[in-house]
Design an enzyme around this catalytic site. Structure first.
Site, PDB file in Angstrom:
ATOM      1  CG  HIS A 161      -5.516  -3.082  -0.161  1.00 28.44           C
ATOM      2  ND1 HIS A 161      -4.752  -2.578  -1.200  1.00 28.44           N
ATOM      3  CD2 HIS A 161      -5.172  -2.349   0.934  1.00 28.44           C
ATOM      4  CE1 HIS A 161      -3.989  -1.598  -0.767  1.00 28.44           C
ATOM      5  NE2 HIS A 161      -4.222  -1.431   0.530  1.00 28.44           N
ATOM      6  CG  ASP A 203      -6.176  -3.767  -3.801  1.00 26.80           C
ATOM      7  OD1 ASP A 203      -7.026  -3.154  -3.136  1.00 26.80           O
ATOM      8  OD2 ASP A 203      -4.957  -3.529  -3.736  1.00 26.80           O
ATOM      9  CG  ASP A 244      -1.922   1.068   1.298  1.00 27.45           C
ATOM     10  OD1 ASP A 244      -2.911   1.043   0.558  1.00 27.45           O
ATOM     11  OD2 ASP A 244      -1.693   1.980   2.116  1.00 27.45           O
TER      12      ASP A 244
END
Length: 402
Positions: free
Chosen positions: A376, A348, A222
């Site tokens: 994710h 995701d 991320d």
């Protein structure tokens, strides 16, 4: 099995010994006809005694009859199990197990029957741990580096890597997971972080303390992709490989916000979940971004186990806003000299696959991997697949000059 038959033999003999004698031999039963008064009195007394005796005899008879029936049923079942001529199939110990009936010649030699799926283990058989079965040929000390450094994404902390840490350590790797400033158990107030350098300070300090010639594999998830990019520019000689897991991978001159804004139409679900915090007052820019806990599962954990969603809901902290806006300065000689690998997560909902592929096309890494069914947070939803890919990346040999 023959020994079990003998267990019933004494019981049957006892039943025979306790079987009542013929009527003509029972005590108190007279076969002569009734006579005078004395005889009548005796007959009356004997009759009373006989009534009590009949009650006791009746109870005894019922008990003896039950014992005889129990012995007969047991003998019938055991006779069938031992190949006797009794009717019906062989007796099964369990409805879920089926053992072949041993022949008369071999049943005395064999012990208790084994499961059809088991084999007697020799003392010389090796005892393998699960990780040895997966990585039988892996020798971590022969790799370019066996040291992983895991960097979490925005709002997460080192806690999110607990499955990955366990799997890598079981395979023999050295693993460190970093809590960035204001994340995880780091006590700093997220609202007071004013720059990307301040946010990544724990990672920079960790890399700065590595010995000369010591290298690591940096893994960023991320927003952690931007963080490891910053660290690659600072310490290119200490990073053997960099792995981006559904992460932001900015080019020089881009901020994390610039990268995320590339997505056409934006992410409506993410926009709904964002809660801007204004620690300096509503008239000033936001200081941090929080996420609506009720939408976490749909955005970040749509394929993850419920227990991990609960862990995240009580562990996530706000994301500092200033580092998200800061543009990175990345050079080809430093950042560009580090080998990069990208791991895609098709399911995701936070950084959708088209956005991941856009970053890959804009700045191609050495190799791209894809985890089918990963959301994710693949460290929760696909930990084994993630582990396998990380090990595969670690095994890629270094590039040598010709």
């Amino acid at each position: 099995m023959g020994g079990l038959l003998t267990c019933f033999s004494p019981e049957e003999e006892e039943v025979k010994r306790r079987r009542p004698p013929p009527p003509s031999l029972r005590r108190g039963r007279s076969t002569a006809p009734a006579g005078g008064g004395l005889a009548a009195e005796l007959a009356s007394a004997v009759g009373s005694s006989n009534r009590w005796g009949k009650i006791r005899s009746s109870r005894k008879d019922r008990l003896e009859e039950a014992l005889i029936q129990e012995g007969a049923i047991a003998a019938l079942l055991l006779g069938g199990q031992n190949g006797g001529g009794g009717p019906g199939p062989a007796f099964d110990r369990s409805s879920s197990l089926r053992y072949p009936v041993p022949s008369q010649s071999t049943k005395r030699q064999s012990g208790l029957p084994r499961s059809s799926s088991s084999r007697a283990r020799s003392l010389t058989d090796p005892v393998l741990q699960p990780q040895q079965l997966v990585n039988q040929e892996l020798k971590v000390h022969d790799l370019e580096t066996n040291h992983f450094v895991l960097v979490h994404g925005g709002g997460f902390g080192a806690w999110c890597w607990y499955k990955t840490i366990s799997l890598l350590e079981e395979s023999g790797f050295n693993v460190n997971a970093i809590d960035l400033t204001g994340s995880g158990i780091h006590s700093f107030d997220t609202n007071n972080i004013t720059s990307l350098s301040e946010y990544v300070k724990p990672l920079v300090e960790f890399l700065g303390k590595l010995g000369d010639g010591e290298k690591v594999i940096l893994v960023g998830h991320d927003f952690g992709g931007s963080c490891i990019s910053y660290a690659m520019e600072e310490f290119p000689s200490k990073v053997a490989k960099a792995v981006f897991i559904c992460a932001t991978m900015p080019k020089s001159g881009q901020s994390t916000l610039d990268v995320i804004s590339q997505q056409a139409g934006g992410n409506g679900l993410m926009q709904q979940a964002q809660i801007f915090l204004y620690a300096n007052g509503n008239e000033c820019p936001p200081t941090a971004i929080d996420l609506n806990k009720s939408l976490l599962k749909d955005i970040l954990f749509n394929q993850s186990p419920s227990k991990d969603v609960v862990l995240a809901s009580v562990s996530m902290r706000p994301i500092p806003f200033a580092p998200v806006l800061e543009k990175l300065s990345l050079s080809d000689t430093k950042y560009g000299s580090v080998r990069r690998f990208y791991i895609e997560a098709p399911e995701d909902n936070a950084i959708p696959l088209p956005l991941q592929q856009s970053m890959i096309e804009s700045s191609p890494p050495e190799r791209v991997f894809r985890m089918k069914g990963a959301d994710h947070s693949p460290f929760f939803s696909r930990p084994q697949a993630l582990h396998k890919i990380l090990v595969e990346i670690a095994k890629i040999p270094p590039i040598t000059d010709a």
